[in-house]
Design a protein around this motif. Structure first.
Motif, mmCIF file in Angstrom:
data_model
loop_
_atom_site.group_PDB
_atom_site.id
_atom_site.type_symbol
_atom_site.label_atom_id
_atom_site.label_comp_id
_atom_site.label_asym_id
_atom_site.label_seq_id
_atom_site.Cartn_x
_atom_site.Cartn_y
_atom_site.Cartn_z
ATOM 1 N N LEU A 149 48.183 -39.010 105.326
ATOM 2 C CA LEU A 149 48.204 -37.702 104.639
ATOM 3 C C LEU A 149 47.658 -37.938 103.327
ATOM 4 N N PRO A 150 46.483 -36.991 102.955
ATOM 5 C CA PRO A 150 45.845 -37.011 102.016
ATOM 6 C C PRO A 150 46.474 -36.597 100.737
ATOM 7 N N GLU A 151 46.031 -36.850 99.580
ATOM 8 C CA GLU A 151 46.834 -35.985 98.454
ATOM 9 C C GLU A 151 46.147 -34.668 98.348
ATOM 10 N N ILE A 152 47.048 -33.713 98.298
ATOM 11 C CA ILE A 152 46.865 -32.299 98.153
ATOM 12 C C ILE A 152 47.157 -31.743 96.755
ATOM 13 N N PHE A 153 46.476 -30.970 96.527
ATOM 14 C CA PHE A 153 46.580 -30.224 95.237
ATOM 15 C C PHE A 153 46.957 -28.844 95.337
ATOM 16 N N PRO A 154 47.858 -28.214 94.324
ATOM 17 C CA PRO A 154 48.144 -26.663 94.560
ATOM 18 C C PRO A 154 46.988 -25.574 94.497
ATOM 19 N N GLU A 155 45.861 -26.049 93.805
ATOM 20 C CA GLU A 155 44.861 -25.105 93.967
ATOM 21 C C GLU A 155 44.048 -25.363 95.249
ATOM 22 N N ASP A 156 44.108 -26.280 96.205
ATOM 23 C CA ASP A 156 43.383 -26.393 97.281
ATOM 24 C C ASP A 156 43.594 -25.251 98.302
ATOM 25 N N THR A 210 49.020 -22.654 95.939
ATOM 26 C CA THR A 210 49.817 -21.961 94.615
ATOM 27 C C THR A 210 50.014 -20.685 94.733
ATOM 28 N N GLY A 211 48.884 -19.893 95.402
ATOM 29 C CA GLY A 211 49.092 -18.464 95.246
ATOM 30 C C GLY A 211 50.095 -18.160 96.489
ATOM 31 N N LEU A 212 50.269 -18.634 97.592
ATOM 32 C CA LEU A 212 51.146 -18.141 98.648
ATOM 33 C C LEU A 212 52.681 -18.770 98.279
ATOM 34 N N VAL A 213 52.617 -20.082 97.745
ATOM 35 C CA VAL A 213 54.040 -20.463 97.349
ATOM 36 C C VAL A 213 54.557 -19.565 96.181
ATOM 37 N N GLN A 261 48.281 -6.712 99.251
ATOM 38 C CA GLN A 261 47.161 -6.924 100.153
ATOM 39 C C GLN A 261 46.760 -8.425 100.391
ATOM 40 N N THR A 262 46.266 -8.727 101.638
ATOM 41 C CA THR A 262 45.743 -10.006 101.760
ATOM 42 C C THR A 262 45.394 -10.765 100.950
ATOM 43 N N GLU A 263 44.379 -10.200 100.114
ATOM 44 C CA GLU A 263 43.626 -11.040 99.110
ATOM 45 C C GLU A 263 44.459 -11.424 97.751
ATOM 46 N N HIS A 264 45.625 -10.764 97.677
ATOM 47 C CA HIS A 264 46.668 -11.260 96.638
ATOM 48 C C HIS A 264 47.952 -12.140 97.035
ATOM 49 N N SER A 265 47.712 -12.619 98.341
ATOM 50 C CA SER A 265 48.884 -13.558 98.885
ATOM 51 C C SER A 265 50.212 -13.192 98.986
ATOM 52 N N GLY A 321 42.746 6.132 89.566
ATOM 53 C CA GLY A 321 41.554 5.244 89.489
ATOM 54 C C GLY A 321 42.014 3.811 90.436
ATOM 55 N N GLU A 322 41.017 2.858 90.598
ATOM 56 C CA GLU A 322 41.271 1.747 91.672
ATOM 57 C C GLU A 322 42.415 0.959 91.097
ATOM 58 N N ILE A 323 43.283 0.450 91.835
ATOM 59 C CA ILE A 323 44.283 -0.476 91.405
ATOM 60 C C ILE A 323 43.598 -1.795 91.644
ATOM 61 N N CYS A 324 43.651 -2.412 90.363
ATOM 62 C CA CYS A 324 43.007 -3.876 89.971
ATOM 63 C C CYS A 324 44.224 -4.697 89.710
ATOM 64 N N ALA A 325 44.257 -5.980 90.191
ATOM 65 C CA ALA A 325 45.204 -7.074 89.831
ATOM 66 C C ALA A 325 44.649 -8.275 89.448
ATOM 67 N N ARG A 326 45.291 -8.831 88.396
ATOM 68 C CA ARG A 326 44.999 -10.260 87.890
ATOM 69 C C ARG A 326 45.993 -11.194 87.784
ATOM 70 N N SER A 327 45.823 -12.250 88.490
ATOM 71 C CA SER A 327 46.998 -13.125 88.547
ATOM 72 C C SER A 327 46.440 -14.698 89.283
ATOM 73 N N TYR A 328 47.678 -15.467 89.404
ATOM 74 C CA TYR A 328 47.465 -16.739 90.220
ATOM 75 C C TYR A 328 47.291 -16.568 91.626
ATOM 76 N N GLY A 329 47.505 -15.196 92.143
ATOM 77 C CA GLY A 329 47.836 -15.107 93.539
ATOM 78 C C GLY A 329 46.625 -14.567 94.076
ATOM 79 N N ILE A 330 45.478 -14.488 93.244
ATOM 80 C CA ILE A 330 44.009 -13.936 93.893
ATOM 81 C C ILE A 330 43.519 -14.783 94.799
ATOM 82 N N MET A 331 43.070 -14.543 96.029
ATOM 83 C CA MET A 331 42.273 -15.320 96.952
ATOM 84 C C MET A 331 41.237 -16.259 96.238
#
Length: 538
Positions: free
Chosen positions: A175-182, A204-207, A330-334, A379-389
């Protein structure tokens, strides 16, 4: 609930909860160490009976065994498609892929050859894991057709063939080393407005998204989550499955929603929570009226994907005795961006999708110039976070259009945010109706119509018109005799006259995505083809 007084349409990130720096596999290891004997999930048969179950210790053992086997046949970063309904092997593949560094690509078990071919080829998947048949869909036959010219696929495996699933290939198991940002998953967008794009999501986004969402719902180790949302959707495999993992609670894995089965499970299994779209909840209430059950174990239900009628909120509170919390994501935000807290008022639950989750910024921006708008302005709803695809798979143009240089995810949804930080969704940019040069927002009209007691579900779309460019049409489901004049008067009482639909169509059902959202483009096409619904006159 956050106590804020916004001066502009911007909600800053709240860091009252921590972000954890971990992976799907390491999280499973941590929970299995802390809660080894706790039941992780129970497989529910189609008749509602509980079959096999796994503790967290057993789940880790089986997932690691499968991960080691996969590591001998694939390498870190390879993409594998899981094409199956809600079965235990899906859960095991989710964790095994997370442990082995593979990217799980989800696919709807109702796919036909063209749809499966698209996902396989667009994702450049190396493996296809499936079952032979589901609800009359000959999946094994479709897989042969979809892969006959595929140059990338190296393995097609039946998930129920345990020997082949766990076979070892030529490489040494490691099992390889896995990183949260993978990257850990590719989720294809549900396609309410067109052809799907593959959102690449990180560990990290999904978790973290699942944990923060479930924390706001007050899910704990004593909770029992009924998971009938499809696992190929983030509501099923992320919010549900990974949310239950982090709470170390029991998850009931249900192949498909059935109101009668769900009512039975609430009584027999002591279900405390779930995620359900409004149509599911109406079906449950109708079932309980015919066949009463003890549902006193229910504590909180979260919902989204469609306007929530006031009558539904009232009936859930009175008949089920639990909270009903509306959400937006939405899917793109995990996938979750906001959720109503338990302390929300009835008005906030009916009219809004709640406040942003922790560590999530939200801004409302003008579509034409990307500038922030005032509070309560559309207006358009915009989000910024760890969860963005991380990005759209193999689609740089779509990625650049969705994520701007400042890191804001442009959701494509129109909405407002009020001074208290509650988000109101008013529609999709692509769904906006342009009538006589003026912009109209379907969700605003839908929210008004759904308050009429004769309306069970409604969808408002624009139809082509030679004079106005587009006209406003309301498609609705009702169980009663409907007087269009009364609906028209209801609209005019609550909205400007020009927002009143000029076309009214009664339908028996809506074309839906797998996650329960109305496919407006399909609805419009079906009607224009002349074979959908009953047009009612004044």
């Amino acid at each position: 609930m956050y106590k804020v007084q916004l001066k502009e349409a911007y909600f800053s990130s709240n860091d009252d909860e921590v972000l954890i720096d971990t992976t799907v596999g390491n999280l499973l290891r941590d929970i299995a160490t802390s809660y080894p004997s706790q039941v992780a999930f129970v497989d529910i048969d189609e008749d509602g009976s509980a079959t096999q179950q796994w503790t967290y210790r057993e789940l880790l053992k089986d997932s690691e065994e499968l991960a080691f086997a996969l590591s001998t046949r694939f390498v870190k970063g390879d993409k594998v498609v899981v094409w199956a309904p809600n079965i235990p092997e899906w859960i095991l593949m989710e964790y095994a892929c997370g442990l082995a560094g593979l990217i799980l690509v989800t696919a709807n078990p109702s796919f036909q050859s063209q749809e499966l071919t698209y996902v396989l080829e667009q994702s450049k998947a190396k493996g296809l894991f499936l079952i032979s048949e589901f609800r009359g869909n000959p999946m094994a036959e479709i897989a042969k057709e979809a892969t006959k010219n595929n140059k990338t696929i190296t393995e097609i495996t039946d998930l129920r063939d345990k020997k082949k699933l766990h076979q070892h290939g030529e490489k040494n198991p490691d099992l390889p080393e896995i990183f949260p940002e993978d990257p850990v998953q590719i989720q294809y967008t549900s396609g309410t407005t067109g052809f799907p794009k593959g959102a690449i999501l990180s560990h990290t986004g999904l978790v973290n998204n699942a944990r923060l969402f479930c924390n706001r719902k007050k899910v704990s180790s004593s909770s029992v989550w009924s998971n009938f949302m499809p696992l190929f959707h983030t509501a099923g495999c992320a919010t549900g499955t990974l949310g239950c993992l982090q709470a170390a609670c029991k998850m009931l894995l249900i192949k498909k929603f059935d109101a009668k089965i769900f009512a039975k499970l609430i009584e027999e299994q002591g279900v405390t929570t779930c995620f359900a779209v409004p149509t599911m909840l109406f079906a449950l209430l109708e079932e309980l009226e015919k066949n009463p059950r003890d549902v006193s174990s229910l504590e909180v239900i979260s919902t989204g994907g469609a306007p929530v009628p006031p009558e539904l909120v009232r009936r859930v509170r009175e008949s089920l005795g639990c909270h009903l919390l509306t959400a937006f994501g939405q899917t793109e935000h995990s996938p979750m961006i906001s959720l109503n807290p338990l302390e929300s008022t009835l008005e906030q639950i009916i009219e809004t999708a709640g406040q942003p989750l922790p560590h999530t910024e939200v801004s409302i921006r003008a579509v034409e110039n990307n500038q922030m708008v005032p509070v309560d302005s559309v207006g358009e709803i915009c989000a910024r976070s760890y969860g963005i695809m991380l990005k759209y798979n193999d689609n740089e143009g779509a990625t650049s259009a969705a994520i701007d240089p400042d890191g804001w995810l442009h959701t494509g949804d129109l909405g407002t945010i009020d001074k208290d930080g509650f988000i109101r969704v008013t529609g999709r940019i692509k769904d906006m109706i342009i009538k006589g040069g003026e912009n109209y927002f379907p969700a605003e009209i839908e929210a008004t119509l759904i308050m009429n007691p004769d309306i069970i579900q409604v969808s408002v779309v624009g139809l082509p018109d030679h004079k106005w460019g587009e006209i406003i049409a309301a498609f609705f489901i009702s169980n009663s005799t409907v007087n269009i004049k009364n609906l028209r008067d209801h609209c005019r009482k609550n909205l400007s006259p020009q927002k009143t639909p000029s076309t009214w169509v009664r339908v028996l059902e809506f074309p839906l995505t797998a996650s329960g959202k109305i496919q407006k483009f399909s609805l419009r096409e079906k009607y224009l083809e002349g074979n959908y619904g009953e047009k009612l006159e004044f």
